[in-house]
Design a protein around this motif. Structure first.
Motif, PDB file in Angstrom:
ATOM      1  N   GLY A   1      -8.157   7.202 -13.961  1.00  0.00           N
ATOM      2  CA  GLY A   1      -7.430   8.313 -13.363  1.00  0.00           C
ATOM      3  C   GLY A   1      -7.428   8.271 -11.846  1.00  0.00           C
ATOM      4  N   PHE A   2      -8.550   7.826 -11.238  1.00  0.00           N
ATOM      5  CA  PHE A   2      -8.587   7.682  -9.777  1.00  0.00           C
ATOM      6  C   PHE A   2      -7.505   6.695  -9.315  1.00  0.00           C
ATOM      7  CE2 PHE A   2     -13.516   8.301  -9.857  1.00  0.00           C
ATOM      8  CZ  PHE A   2     -13.343   9.635 -10.165  1.00  0.00           C
ATOM      9  N   HIS A   3      -7.466   5.535  -9.962  1.00  0.00           N
ATOM     10  CA  HIS A   3      -6.531   4.497  -9.526  1.00  0.00           C
ATOM     11  C   HIS A   3      -5.091   4.852  -9.896  1.00  0.00           C
ATOM     12  CE1 HIS A   3      -9.331   1.445  -7.955  1.00  0.00           C
ATOM     13  NE2 HIS A   3     -10.193   2.093  -8.728  1.00  0.00           N
ATOM     14  N   HIS A   4      -4.913   5.571 -10.982  1.00  0.00           N
ATOM     15  CA  HIS A   4      -3.591   6.100 -11.314  1.00  0.00           C
ATOM     16  C   HIS A   4      -3.115   7.046 -10.206  1.00  0.00           C
ATOM     17  CE1 HIS A   4      -1.201   9.396 -13.295  1.00  0.00           C
ATOM     18  NE2 HIS A   4      -0.471   8.347 -13.604  1.00  0.00           N
ATOM     19  N   GLU A   5      -3.997   7.923  -9.745  1.00  0.00           N
ATOM     20  CA  GLU A   5      -3.609   8.850  -8.675  1.00  0.00           C
ATOM     21  C   GLU A   5      -3.330   8.094  -7.385  1.00  0.00           C
ATOM     22  OE1 GLU A   5      -4.592  13.250  -6.895  1.00  0.00           O
ATOM     23  OE2 GLU A   5      -5.238  12.614  -8.875  1.00  0.00           O
ATOM     24  N   GLN A   6      -4.097   7.057  -7.110  1.00  0.00           N
ATOM     25  CA  GLN A   6      -3.831   6.269  -5.905  1.00  0.00           C
ATOM     26  C   GLN A   6      -2.482   5.562  -5.983  1.00  0.00           C
ATOM     27  OE1 GLN A   6      -7.649   4.032  -5.769  1.00  0.00           O
ATOM     28  NE2 GLN A   6      -7.904   4.941  -3.742  1.00  0.00           N
ATOM     29  N   GLN A   7      -2.113   5.095  -7.166  1.00  0.00           N
ATOM     30  CA  GLN A   7      -0.762   4.544  -7.323  1.00  0.00           C
ATOM     31  C   GLN A   7       0.284   5.583  -6.953  1.00  0.00           C
ATOM     32  OE1 GLN A   7      -0.892   3.171 -11.475  1.00  0.00           O
ATOM     33  NE2 GLN A   7      -0.588   1.090 -10.736  1.00  0.00           N
ATOM     34  N   HIS A   8       0.073   6.808  -7.389  1.00  0.00           N
ATOM     35  CA  HIS A   8       1.052   7.853  -7.100  1.00  0.00           C
ATOM     36  C   HIS A   8       0.986   8.323  -5.650  1.00  0.00           C
ATOM     37  CE1 HIS A   8       3.143   8.662 -10.899  1.00  0.00           C
ATOM     38  NE2 HIS A   8       2.075   8.097 -11.428  1.00  0.00           N
ATOM     39  N   GLN A   9      -0.149   8.155  -4.987  1.00  0.00           N
ATOM     40  CA  GLN A   9      -0.192   8.421  -3.548  1.00  0.00           C
ATOM     41  C   GLN A   9       0.750   7.464  -2.812  1.00  0.00           C
ATOM     42  OE1 GLN A   9      -4.376   7.989  -2.829  1.00  0.00           O
ATOM     43  NE2 GLN A   9      -4.889  10.025  -3.639  1.00  0.00           N
ATOM     44  N   GLU A  10       0.737   6.212  -3.212  1.00  0.00           N
ATOM     45  CA  GLU A  10       1.652   5.240  -2.617  1.00  0.00           C
ATOM     46  C   GLU A  10       3.098   5.574  -2.964  1.00  0.00           C
ATOM     47  OE1 GLU A  10       2.582   0.567  -3.390  1.00  0.00           O
ATOM     48  OE2 GLU A  10       0.520   1.058  -2.841  1.00  0.00           O
ATOM     49  N   LEU A  11       3.344   5.903  -4.233  1.00  0.00           N
ATOM     50  CA  LEU A  11       4.702   6.253  -4.645  1.00  0.00           C
ATOM     51  C   LEU A  11       5.186   7.521  -3.955  1.00  0.00           C
ATOM     52  CD1 LEU A  11       4.422   5.485  -8.459  1.00  0.00           C
ATOM     53  CD2 LEU A  11       5.866   4.267  -6.812  1.00  0.00           C
ATOM     54  N   LEU A  12       4.288   8.482  -3.757  1.00  0.00           N
ATOM     55  CA  LEU A  12       4.664   9.706  -3.048  1.00  0.00           C
ATOM     56  C   LEU A  12       5.245   9.373  -1.676  1.00  0.00           C
ATOM     57  CD1 LEU A  12       2.359  12.845  -2.789  1.00  0.00           C
ATOM     58  CD2 LEU A  12       3.525  11.968  -0.778  1.00  0.00           C
ATOM     59  N   LEU A  13       4.605   8.440  -0.960  1.00  0.00           N
ATOM     60  CA  LEU A  13       5.089   8.059   0.365  1.00  0.00           C
ATOM     61  C   LEU A  13       6.400   7.275   0.275  1.00  0.00           C
ATOM     62  CD1 LEU A  13       1.689   7.044   2.005  1.00  0.00           C
ATOM     63  CD2 LEU A  13       3.052   9.086   2.504  1.00  0.00           C
ATOM     64  N   MET A  14       6.490   6.351  -0.667  1.00  0.00           N
ATOM     65  CA  MET A  14       7.746   5.610  -0.839  1.00  0.00           C
ATOM     66  C   MET A  14       8.890   6.560  -1.165  1.00  0.00           C
ATOM     67  SD  MET A  14       6.701   2.211  -2.991  1.00  0.00           S
ATOM     68  CE  MET A  14       5.530   1.005  -2.395  1.00  0.00           C
ATOM     69  N   ASP A  15       8.602   7.546  -2.015  1.00  0.00           N
ATOM     70  CA  ASP A  15       9.661   8.441  -2.477  1.00  0.00           C
ATOM     71  C   ASP A  15      10.096   9.420  -1.392  1.00  0.00           C
ATOM     72  OD1 ASP A  15       9.480   7.115  -4.852  1.00  0.00           O
ATOM     73  OD2 ASP A  15       8.633   8.766  -6.006  1.00  0.00           O
ATOM     74  N   ILE A  16       9.145   9.988  -0.655  1.00  0.00           N
ATOM     75  CA  ILE A  16       9.545  10.927   0.395  1.00  0.00           C
ATOM     76  C   ILE A  16      10.257  10.188   1.521  1.00  0.00           C
ATOM     77  CG2 ILE A  16       7.448  10.899   1.829  1.00  0.00           C
ATOM     78  CD1 ILE A  16       9.565  13.979   0.760  1.00  0.00           C
TER      79      ILE A  16
END
Length: 430
Positions: free
Chosen positions: A139-154
């Motif tokens: 779950g930690f690494h899943h959230e970190q993936q989405h931290q990166e995606l959050l920046l790519m998406d915004i």
């Protein structure tokens, strides 16, 4: 997979650290910013914040919390991404229609699940905690993936705003390209895959052997200046440089430059998270698809490396450990953009961070791979079709998340990811 043995205090501390970082990334964004979905591949910021929370609620609390009840029944439908084994889900391309719950409501959801996770972890007996810790670490690494995606998406969301707002990051000092060098690699029978000693996704396993002929790798990424030369030589107009599917995309979508480049009165500008500014010839080219990377390599008389070549070259160059690599440009630098390579050292530069590097390898299972049982097994294995592998991390990758064996993957036409190009050549002896 995971090697560390976690105790409750350490697990809770890491949980709080990862979860707090997501909120730090979202903090500069208004509720309106967090709701927009600017294209089907992009998810709203508040959806990312809710989905990673749903992951912990679904795969940890629902399985282990006494008398579990979901925070809100319909959230399981709204914030499930692709887990068929969990139940139905809302269409990915329509996530921007979810005006309610709002960004503040998502914050309340996160707070509730966080409190329950802390309570659960601190109450578990040692044996149960040991069994559950790998899922929590996933779950930690899943959230970190989405931290990166959050920046790519915004980044994409803000790019289509006519006011061209910035998100964050420090503008880089203008730079000039330096000469491209090469690092020879002997090849032979080499090991590829996760070697233990820390977390790895299931798709990085098993560690296995590959035979590599001698080859060489460019010592840095392709620059904007070199890409401008490709464009000036009509690179986007010459069908002979392109794979058939890539040429079809060029014609159908009118590609003539990297994704975030715009021409104004004969000058090229690039949108970044810190604003829109003139294209810097010394920075790595970014936001190019696999089709574009392959076409450029063909134009340059080179090729893209395989993922095995990339991994072995980094090991042979003494840079297998990300933490020990000097000058890595991951998200902790807060440039949020690839930097110039810096002076030549005789070694590979820019291998950890800056841009995810396209390889010529299709995203397929390693020999002997078996996905985990249950819904967690849907995490990686079912996407092993129609995707290409990227290696190395990027300037949006959270620290502690990048590693040598990490296999990122995107469809060959994807351009919104922070992807770049490193060239390979056929033989160290040639």
């Amino acid at each position: 997979m995971s090697d560390p043995i976690w105790d409750a205090d350490t697990l809770v501390a890491r949980y709080d650290e990862v979860r707090a970082h997501t909120e730090t990334l979202a903090a500069p964004l208004s509720p309106e910013d967090q709701t927009v979905q600017s294209m089907p591949d992009v998810s709203p910021t508040k959806w990312h914040r809710a989905h990673v929370t749903w992951f912990f609620e679904t795969f940890v609390l629902a399985e282990h919390e006494p008398s579990f009840t979901p925070y809100q029944d319909q959230y399981w439908f709204l914030f499930n991404s692709y887990y068929e084994g969990v139940g139905p889900r809302y269409a990915r391309a329509e996530r921007g229609f979810i005006t309610r719950p709002g960004a503040s409501d998502v914050g309340l959801y996160r707070d509730d699940v966080d409190a329950r996770m802390r309570d659960l972890v601190t109450r578990l007996d040692g044996g149960t905690l040991e069994k559950l810790a790998p899922t929590i670490e996933l779950g930690f690494h899943h959230e970190q993936q989405h931290q990166e995606l959050l920046l790519m998406d915004i980044k994409h969301v803000l790019s289509v705003n006519p006011l061209q707002p910035s998100y964050a990051g420090r503008p880089l000092t203008p730079s000039e390209p330096d000469p491209l060098g090469w690092v020879d690699v002997e090849g032979g029978l080499v090991e590829v895959g996760h070697r233990g000693g820390g977390f790895g996704f299931d798709n990085e396993l098993p560690l296995h052997q590959q035979w590599l002929e001698p080859y060489r790798l460019a010592d840095r990424l392709v620059t904007n200046g070199e890409w401008l030369e490709f464009m000036a030589d009509r690179g986007y107009e010459r069908h002979e440089l392109w794979l058939s599917d890539g040429w079809a995309r060029v014609r159908a979508e009118g590609w003539r430059a990297p994704f975030y480049w715009t021409e104004v009165d004969g000058a090229w500008f690039e949108h970044t998270l810190s604003g829109t500014r003139p294209v810097d010839p010394g920075l790595p080219v970014s936001h190019v698809s696999h089709y574009e990377a392959d076409a450029y390599a063909t134009w340059a008389g080179r090729r893209l490396p395989t993922e095995g070549e990339w991994e072995h070259a980094v090991v042979a160059d003494g840079q297998a450990e990300v933490a020990a690599t000097v000058g890595s440009n991951l998200a902790d630098t807060e440039t949020f953009h690839p930097r110039a390579a810096g002076p030549s050292t005789g070694h590979l530069r820019q291998v950890h961070g800056d841009c995810w590097e396209w390889t010529s390898s299709a995203y397929l299972a390693y020999p002997g791979y078996h996905p985990p049982a249950g819904a967690i097994g849907e995490y990686n294995g079912k996407f092993m079709s129609g995707q290409m592998v990227l290696r190395g991390g990027c300037a949006l990758t959270p620290p502690g998340h990048a590693r040598l064996s990490y296999r990122n993957f995107f469809p060959p036409g994807a351009r919104w990811a922070l992807s770049g190009v490193r060239l390979a050549d056929g033989s160290a002896r040639s």
